[in-house]
Scaffold this active site. Structure first.
Site, short mmCIF file in Angstrom:
data_model
loop_
_atom_site.label_atom_id
_atom_site.label_comp_id
_atom_site.label_asym_id
_atom_site.label_seq_id
_atom_site.Cartn_x
_atom_site.Cartn_y
_atom_site.Cartn_z
N HIS A 96 0.80 -1.00 0.03
CA HIS A 96 -0.08 0.14 -0.06
C HIS A 96 0.97 1.29 -0.10
O HIS A 96 1.88 1.33 0.64
CB HIS A 96 -0.89 -0.04 1.07
CG HIS A 96 -1.91 1.17 1.15
ND1 HIS A 96 -1.54 2.22 1.63
CD2 HIS A 96 -3.16 1.27 0.69
CE1 HIS A 96 -2.63 3.14 1.52
NE2 HIS A 96 -3.68 2.45 0.92
N GLU A 169 -3.49 2.52 -7.61
CA GLU A 169 -3.73 3.60 -6.50
C GLU A 169 -2.76 4.67 -6.79
O GLU A 169 -1.42 4.52 -5.96
CB GLU A 169 -3.63 3.07 -5.24
CG GLU A 169 -4.76 2.04 -4.87
CD GLU A 169 -5.22 1.95 -3.22
OE1 GLU A 169 -6.45 2.14 -3.10
OE2 GLU A 169 -4.26 1.92 -2.44
N GLY A 175 -6.20 9.69 -0.12
CA GLY A 175 -6.32 10.09 1.49
C GLY A 175 -6.96 11.67 1.43
O GLY A 175 -7.26 12.04 0.37
N SER A 215 -9.40 8.16 -3.53
CA SER A 215 -10.51 8.99 -3.27
C SER A 215 -11.54 8.80 -4.14
O SER A 215 -12.36 9.62 -4.60
CB SER A 215 -9.96 10.50 -3.67
OG SER A 215 -9.22 10.77 -2.93
P1 PGA Z 1 -9.14 7.01 0.08
O1 PGA Z 1 -8.10 5.81 0.36
O2 PGA Z 1 -10.29 6.37 -0.57
O3 PGA Z 1 -9.27 7.46 1.55
O4 PGA Z 1 -8.33 7.88 -0.73
C1 PGA Z 1 -7.49 4.83 -0.72
C2 PGA Z 1 -6.49 3.81 -0.17
O5 PGA Z 1 -5.63 4.33 0.55
O6 PGA Z 1 -6.53 2.75 -0.66
#
Ligand code: PGA
Length: 262
Positions: A96, A169, A175, A215
């Site tokens: 991640h 991602e 985030g 997001s």
């Molecule tokens: P988020 O997180 O949807 O809050 O941007 C995604 C992730 O970290 O996998």
């Protein structure tokens, strides 16, 4: 047969075990009628795993947020595949963005973890994604392919089949300070990742699901899932309220199922 929608959440370091159990019990009720159309998964903190697995483990796939690459050893603070296996967890998130960027994990670390997971019969959800600097320098595709090849390249095509999932991602999209990728950008990057997987694993590579994360929210989820090559969604913040998550799932599911590219 229709392909199932891959969808799930990682709760990062947000929920205590009591909170995670309450959350997943509620999700379990909410998705009861559509469960068999989903590959639904939940990735809570280590200390929640056993409790959550006991509550819903037969019905919902439970995963760990990280894993060491050895069974035992002088690795203070780490959790091994034997420890996860013992509590019935055989699904693990690897690489991640927060592991890579906050805790400085490298492609070599992710490769060792992917290999160890495969050796123990685990399914891995491998995250790849470029930083904003890489994107701005035109290096998005190259960076993502490098991460993919470095980590998943340790698997045979048999090992990749069914046991490897990938999440695209982009680091800049994740985030509270993240900006979601546009659906068309995500589609292009998924095309790049799918082509690389086919190149690496042949036919088995075509079967590796590629999820988008970063997001995802109630207003962009449908557009994203309508795009070719996006097999599912990996959601953080917008998934942490069960009703909100259930409503996203119900919005995207028919759109996904009506896609022409399957
Ligand atoms: P988020 O997180 O949807 O809050 O941007 C995604 C992730 O970290 O996998």
């Amino acid at each position: 047969m229709k392909r199932r929608l891959y969808i799930g959440t990682n709760t990062k370091m947000f929920q205590t075990a009591a909170e995670a159990e309450a959350y997943i019990r509620r999700m379990d009720e909410l998705i009861g009628d559509i469960r068999d159309r989903l590959e639904f998964f939940f990735i809570p903190s280590y200390t929640s795993l056993e409790r959550v697995a006991r509550a819903v483990g037969g019905r919902i796939r439970i995963g760990a947020q990280n894993m060491a690459w050895e069974e035992r050893g002088q690795y203070t603070g780490e959790i091994s595949p034997l420890m996860l296996d013992e509590i019935g967890v055989r699904f693990v998130l690897i690489g991640h963005s927060e592991r890579r960027h906050v805790f400085r994990e490298t492609d070599e670390d992710e490769a060792k973890k992917i290999k160890c997971a495969a050796d123990h019969g685990f399914t891995s959800l491998l995250c790849v994604g470029e930083t904003s600097e890489q994107k701005e320098s035109g290096l998005a595709e190259a960076s993502v392919i490098k991460q993919l090849r470095a980590a998943a390249g340790v698997l045979s095509s048999e090992e990749a089949s069914g046991k490897l999932w990938v999440a695209y991602e982009p680091v800049w999209a994740i985030g509270t300070s993240g900006v979601p990728a546009s659906a068309s950008y995500a589609e292009d990057m998924h095309g790049v990742i799918k082509a690389a997987l086919r190149d690496m694993f042949g036919e088995n590579g075509s079967a590796v699901p590629v999820l988008y994360g970063g997001s995802v929210n109630p207003s962009n989820a449908v557009d994203i899932i309508s795009r070719k090559g996006i097999d599912g969604l990996f959601i953080g913040r917008s998934a942490w309220d069960p009703e909100r998550f259930d409503s996203i799932i119900r919005d995207v599911l028919p759109v996904f199922e009506n896609r022409q590219d399957y």
